[in-house]
Design an enzyme around this catalytic site. Sequence first.
Site, PDB file in Angstrom:
ATOM      1  N   PHE A 170       0.853  -1.183   0.000  1.00  0.00           N
ATOM      2  CA  PHE A 170       0.000   0.000   0.000  1.00  0.00           C
ATOM      3  C   PHE A 170       0.889   1.232   0.000  1.00  0.00           C
ATOM      4  O   PHE A 170       1.727   1.393   0.877  1.00  0.00           O
ATOM      5  CB  PHE A 170      -0.948   0.038   1.209  1.00  0.00           C
ATOM      6  CG  PHE A 170      -1.879   1.217   1.144  1.00  0.00           C
ATOM      7  CD1 PHE A 170      -3.003   1.180   0.316  1.00  0.00           C
ATOM      8  CD2 PHE A 170      -1.604   2.390   1.836  1.00  0.00           C
ATOM      9  CE1 PHE A 170      -3.836   2.293   0.221  1.00  0.00           C
ATOM     10  CE2 PHE A 170      -2.435   3.501   1.734  1.00  0.00           C
ATOM     11  CZ  PHE A 170      -3.555   3.448   0.926  1.00  0.00           C
ATOM     12  N   ASP A 204       9.111   2.421   1.811  1.00  0.00           N
ATOM     13  CA  ASP A 204       7.954   3.178   2.269  1.00  0.00           C
ATOM     14  C   ASP A 204       7.834   2.945   3.780  1.00  0.00           C
ATOM     15  O   ASP A 204       7.370   1.908   4.223  1.00  0.00           O
ATOM     16  CB  ASP A 204       6.695   2.698   1.536  1.00  0.00           C
ATOM     17  CG  ASP A 204       5.432   3.429   1.990  1.00  0.00           C
ATOM     18  OD1 ASP A 204       5.456   4.059   3.054  1.00  0.00           O
ATOM     19  OD2 ASP A 204       4.417   3.343   1.267  1.00  0.00           O
ATOM     20  N   LYS A 254       2.951   9.279   8.584  1.00  0.00           N
ATOM     21  CA  LYS A 254       2.017   9.030   9.698  1.00  0.00           C
ATOM     22  C   LYS A 254       2.500   9.485  11.079  1.00  0.00           C
ATOM     23  O   LYS A 254       1.989  10.452  11.627  1.00  0.00           O
ATOM     24  CB  LYS A 254       1.612   7.565   9.726  1.00  0.00           C
ATOM     25  CG  LYS A 254       0.702   7.206   8.547  1.00  0.00           C
ATOM     26  CD  LYS A 254       0.038   5.863   8.728  1.00  0.00           C
ATOM     27  CE  LYS A 254      -1.088   5.651   7.737  1.00  0.00           C
ATOM     28  NZ  LYS A 254      -0.722   4.933   6.513  1.00  0.00           N
TER      29      LYS A 254
HETATM   30  C1  LIG Z   1      -1.026   5.207   5.112  1.00  0.00           C
HETATM   31  C2  LIG Z   1       0.027   4.798   4.164  1.00  0.00           C
HETATM   32  C3  LIG Z   1       0.306   5.554   3.018  1.00  0.00           C
HETATM   33  C4  LIG Z   1      -0.536   6.736   2.611  1.00  0.00           C
HETATM   34  O1  LIG Z   1      -0.446   7.774   3.526  1.00  0.00           O
HETATM   35  P1  LIG Z   1      -1.516   8.970   3.452  1.00  0.00           P
HETATM   36  O2  LIG Z   1      -1.022   9.933   4.495  1.00  0.00           O
HETATM   37  O3  LIG Z   1      -2.849   8.387   3.760  1.00  0.00           O
HETATM   38  O4  LIG Z   1      -1.456   9.532   2.090  1.00  0.00           O
HETATM   39  C5  LIG Z   1       1.366   5.156   2.230  1.00  0.00           C
HETATM   40  N1  LIG Z   1       2.106   4.088   2.533  1.00  0.00           N
HETATM   41  C6  LIG Z   1       1.872   3.335   3.622  1.00  0.00           C
HETATM   42  C7  LIG Z   1       2.749   2.172   3.913  1.00  0.00           C
HETATM   43  C8  LIG Z   1       0.813   3.659   4.463  1.00  0.00           C
HETATM   44  O5  LIG Z   1       0.555   2.896   5.533  1.00  0.00           O
END
Ligand SMILES: *Cc1c(COP(=O)(O)O)cnc(C)c1O
Length: 404
Positions: A135, A220, A249
């Site tokens: 994701f 990521d 986050k």
């Molecule tokens: C939540 C998340 C995103 C997206 O972040 P947003 O602030 O919602 O755009 C991208 N990568 C990972 C691994 C995530 O958990």
Amino acid sequence: MKKSEEIATRYGRFVMPTYAQHTALVKGKGTRVWDADGMVYLDFASGISVVNVGHCHPRVVEAIQRQAGELMHSSNLFFNDNQAKLAERLSRLALEGKCFFGNSGAEANEGLIKLARLWGHEQGRYEIITMTNSFHGRTLATAAATGQIKVQKGFDPMPEGFSFAEFNNLESVAMQVGERTVAIMLEAVQGEGGVVVADEAFMKGIRALCDEKGLLMLCDEVQCGMGRTGHWFGFEASGVQPDACSMAKGLGSGFPIGAVVSTPKLSDVFQPGTHASTFGGSPLACAAALATLDVIEEEDLVRRAGVVGKVLRARLAELVSKYEHVTAVRGAGMMLGLVLDQESKPLTGLLADKGLLTLATANNVVRLLPPLNVKDGEIDEAFDILDEALDEWHGGKDVLSATA
Ligand SMILES: *Cc1c(COP(=O)(O)O)cnc(C)c1O
């Protein structure tokens, strides 16, 4: 009418229904949150791994209040000292290069993707290999990078330049490498994908493959970073270093901020005019992030996430032995998943009714992401709620419709 219902009604009329909310929260302190009707919850979701230092930590609140009265925004047409200081601290924590700031995880990943493309441009290389069940966000490019069909469905044509390999299967990644490949992008622990940890051998293999083929390794760290796994960053567990990573986050404790952090090799790929963000790295956002880093360091939360994560994991393992519908526990540090033999949403709904907030993910996983400074007593309390809910919940269709 209950206050939450009143709010829900207004949502129904005026907010696009991209989420299915359960209640309205109005206050938070540490691991606890209160809803609009006075019910108290233990928050083992942390706003999806955002409030890693707990809700409304006084240090963060104070830093935001102070900065809000000084200067909230200047745009990146001017230097701001907070951004410089935050970049220095992130660089020293992670990859020792330079930072770019945006406002979210998706924007940080967009930055990673653009950075890799610009770096490979002269050689005509642009393709990025990402993983199944990954994701990376909801913007078009990050949705295209996300290895889940449901995220892309209905939005075609998707941006080109992504190919997918199987997570934790090095051979599958190697098979995707072609002459247009510029980078391999992955999460050290897949969050939305069901709390699946990358094997050490897989991470090391990706690093070696990137070195051999001249590709960038991009991590990521949006969800698994900021101490969540018992390391500052998820990739540290396998002893490898990516060429760049994204974070967001947990970085601002709820104040929106995202960052791309690079190794020196990629520090000067972006030049004036190549990438930008009006709000990115504002004095206010960086004040929140600096205070968050202070708290993580002063309260020794990275180490604590590892230690307390083990305790929590051991308790969850008890539930695996006790309940037939609970098949496994997995994860790292305080990023844990309880795997069920069926859909997890009915159970997370029941847990919320009993005062424990968790996340249903990857269909059959209950994801637990408590604040890293969760108290021992709160873990006991959460465990009792889990035990009680599982005791009541026998799974199956009847319960599914009853709690829907
Ligand atoms: C939540 C998340 C995103 C997206 O972040 P947003 O602030 O919602 O755009 C991208 N990568 C990972 C691994 C995530 O958990």
